[in-house]
Design a protein around this motif. Structure first.
Motif, PDB file in Angstrom:
ATOM      1  N   GLN A 159       0.831  -1.204   0.000  1.00 61.36           N
ATOM      2  CA  GLN A 159       0.000   0.000   0.000  1.00 61.36           C
ATOM      3  C   GLN A 159       0.864   1.253   0.000  1.00 61.36           C
ATOM      4  O   GLN A 159       0.596   2.215  -0.734  1.00 61.36           O
ATOM      5  CB  GLN A 159      -0.927   0.002   1.212  1.00 61.36           C
ATOM      6  N   LEU A 362     -11.240  -9.769  -2.866  1.00 63.82           N
ATOM      7  CA  LEU A 362      -9.936  -9.304  -3.323  1.00 63.82           C
ATOM      8  C   LEU A 362      -9.909  -9.166  -4.843  1.00 63.82           C
ATOM      9  O   LEU A 362      -9.390  -8.164  -5.382  1.00 63.82           O
ATOM     10  CB  LEU A 362      -8.844 -10.271  -2.866  1.00 63.82           C
ATOM     11  N   ALA A 365     -11.824  -6.087  -5.688  1.00 67.07           N
ATOM     12  CA  ALA A 365     -11.108  -4.875  -5.286  1.00 67.07           C
ATOM     13  C   ALA A 365      -9.947  -4.589  -6.220  1.00 67.07           C
ATOM     14  O   ALA A 365      -9.664  -3.421  -6.545  1.00 67.07           O
ATOM     15  CB  ALA A 365     -10.603  -5.018  -3.853  1.00 67.07           C
ATOM     16  N   GLU A 366      -9.247  -5.647  -6.681  1.00 67.79           N
ATOM     17  CA  GLU A 366      -8.132  -5.458  -7.619  1.00 67.79           C
ATOM     18  C   GLU A 366      -8.638  -4.888  -8.947  1.00 67.79           C
ATOM     19  O   GLU A 366      -8.022  -3.977  -9.521  1.00 67.79           O
ATOM     20  CB  GLU A 366      -7.422  -6.795  -7.854  1.00 67.79           C
ATOM     21  N   TYR A 369      -9.738  -1.218  -8.389  1.00 65.80           N
ATOM     22  CA  TYR A 369      -8.567  -0.328  -8.251  1.00 65.80           C
ATOM     23  C   TYR A 369      -7.921  -0.073  -9.607  1.00 65.80           C
ATOM     24  O   TYR A 369      -7.548   1.073  -9.935  1.00 65.80           O
ATOM     25  CB  TYR A 369      -7.565  -0.958  -7.289  1.00 65.80           C
ATOM     26  N   GLU A 390      -7.747   2.314  -3.350  1.00 64.32           N
ATOM     27  CA  GLU A 390      -6.542   1.650  -2.821  1.00 64.32           C
ATOM     28  C   GLU A 390      -6.782   1.149  -1.401  1.00 64.32           C
ATOM     29  O   GLU A 390      -6.326   0.068  -1.030  1.00 64.32           O
ATOM     30  CB  GLU A 390      -5.372   2.634  -2.858  1.00 64.32           C
ATOM     31  N   LEU A 393      -8.643  -1.978  -1.628  1.00 63.40           N
ATOM     32  CA  LEU A 393      -7.762  -3.059  -2.062  1.00 63.40           C
ATOM     33  C   LEU A 393      -6.904  -3.560  -0.898  1.00 63.40           C
ATOM     34  O   LEU A 393      -6.745  -4.772  -0.698  1.00 63.40           O
ATOM     35  CB  LEU A 393      -6.876  -2.585  -3.206  1.00 63.40           C
ATOM     36  N   ARG A 397      -6.874  -7.218   0.638  1.00 62.77           N
ATOM     37  CA  ARG A 397      -5.648  -8.023   0.759  1.00 62.77           C
ATOM     38  C   ARG A 397      -5.432  -8.487   2.196  1.00 62.77           C
ATOM     39  O   ARG A 397      -5.110  -9.651   2.441  1.00 62.77           O
ATOM     40  CB  ARG A 397      -4.446  -7.203   0.287  1.00 62.77           C
TER      41      ARG A 397
END
Length: 426
Positions: A159, A362, A365-366, A369, A390, A393, A397
């Motif tokens: 991050q 995940l 979210a990927e 993003y 972010e 994400l 994660r």
């Protein structure tokens, strides 16, 4: 010179510790296991002591006596035409004897005591196995906690790297007049927040390593390696119950304790039996001046039969009650083990479902993003949108890593509850 440098550098090389090596070290060094091993050693000594109940008992006595006056026996005139007196014992005399006592029959008490000692060794060995099972599970979970904490640190580092790249991009856009300066400040504030989270995560990693060191009872620095644990696709709760009741050493240890109580019952009843003993001894005394010889040998056979009312019977009933109580405790332990298996099984299923949800989140979210970053590059999204994406994400994660290791820990708990590996579970 190069060789010297190599030798000086060699001690600094750090090798990763596998989870199996951690368990092996923990079992070797754990203080609770060492205490249980001493219990086994103590039981062995007790067995050897009890075996000596069949050995003859050696004895030796010596005494020296001195009196103020010499005792005499005086016979008045009457039975004899004149009075008579003679020395009854010497004023100073010694007594000495030695020999052996052998108990021929004691009502089977000695046999039962040896049985109790042998059963005690077996019970303590079984409890050692149970202790090893507990320590192994505790070590594995502590090891997985270190991996989980390290994974969280890596998440925050990713991050930090991503937001730093975004900051560079925002600065470039600012130079081109495409964004306001507030977006630079907003990104820097986010970086400060991430750095705080990273420092906290690194502190949690140090704590997790300290916990693992404590479980293993070691002081050296530890570096762990990734684990690969194959999880079964399906589990049958009834088969897990059966396996747990068959594997758990604590159950068999209590069964040995029940057998010990059975022997104690027989020892109580043995008080009703007569006792037979033999004695062989040599003795010497110069107490009596007219005694000849002053030394002698003797062989004595004796039988003794005594008991106080019905006390042995009530002692037997007391042991019977202890036996019944221990059997209830055994049933309670079995019920607790089934409950432990049930709880571990449900936690495992929940953790497995949570991991599936976390992996799905995940992936989403990927993708989200990636789309927001592309939109920002094309001036279709703001810094707020990028930082929010972010954060989502990072949260996904982190959630995935935590869910994964929670699943592994739940599996370890299930193996601990069952009392063995589940690798061959169908």
């Amino acid at each position: 010179m190069k060789k010297l440098a190599l030798l000086l550098a060699f001690p600094l090389v750090c090798y990763g510790l596998t989870i199996d090596e951690a368990v092996e070290k923990a079992v070797e060094n754990n203080l609770q296991i060492k205490q249980q091993e001493m219990e086994i050693e103590k039981s062995r000594y007790q067995l050897e002591q009890d075996k000596n109940l069949f050995m003859p008992e050696f004895f030796m006595d010596f005494s020296y006596t001195t009196m103020k006056d010499t005792p005499y026996t005086k016979l008045p005139a009457g039975s004899l035409p004149f009075p008579l007196s003679f020395k009854q014992t010497n004023k100073d005399f010694r007594f000495f004897d030695f020999g052996i006592n052998y108990y021929i029959f004691t009502g089977f008490a000695r046999i039962e005591k040896i049985k109790i000692s042998k059963l005690d060794i077996k019970a303590n060995r079984l409890m050692l196995q149970e202790q090893v099972n507990t320590v192994s599970a505790k070590t594995k979970k502590a090891y997985l906690d270190v991996l989980m904490a390290r994974a969280v640190v890596d998440v925050y580092r990713k991050q930090l790297e991503a937001v730093q790249k975004h900051l560079e991009r925002v600065k470039e856009f600012y130079k081109q007049g495409l964004v306001a300066r507030i977006e630079i400040l907003q990104t820097k504030v986010k970086l400060s927040e991430i750095q705080r989270n990273l420092r906290k995560a690194e502190g949690e990693l140090k704590i997790a390593k300290a916990v693992l060191q404590n479980v293993m009872n070691v002081n050296e620095s530890l570096e762990v390696e990734p684990v690969k644990i194959s999880l079964p696709d399906t589990l049958n709760i009834e088969e897990l119950y059966t396996r747990a009741l068959s594997n758990r050493s604590v159950i068999y240890s209590l069964k040995e304790r029940v057998k010990q109580i059975n022997s104690l019952e027989k020892i109580e009843l043995s008080q009703f039996y007569p006792k037979v003993a033999a004695q062989l001894k040599y003795f010497y005394t110069d107490q009596y001046p007219y005694l000849d010889p002053k030394e002698n040998y003797a062989l004595v056979l004796g039988l003794q039969w005594k008991f106080q009312g019905a006390a042995p019977y009530y002692g037997y009933l007391k042991r019977k009650t202890e036996n019944s109580k221990l059997r209830l405790r055994l049933q309670e332990i079995k019920n607790d083990i089934k409950l432990e298996v049930k709880a571990a099984y449900e936690r495992f299923l929940t953790a497995k479902a949570n991991l599936n949800v976390a992996e799905s989140s995940l992936a989403e979210a990927e993708e989200y993003y990636r789309m927001v970053v592309e939109q920002f590059k094309n001036q279709l999204a703001s810094t707020t949108d990028v930082l929010d994406a972010e954060s989502m994400l990072t949260s996904a994660r982190k959630g995935r890593e935590i869910s994964y290791y929670q699943l592994l820990k739940a599996y370890v708990d299930l193996e601990k509850a069952v009392g063995g590996s589940l690798k061959d579970e169908k």
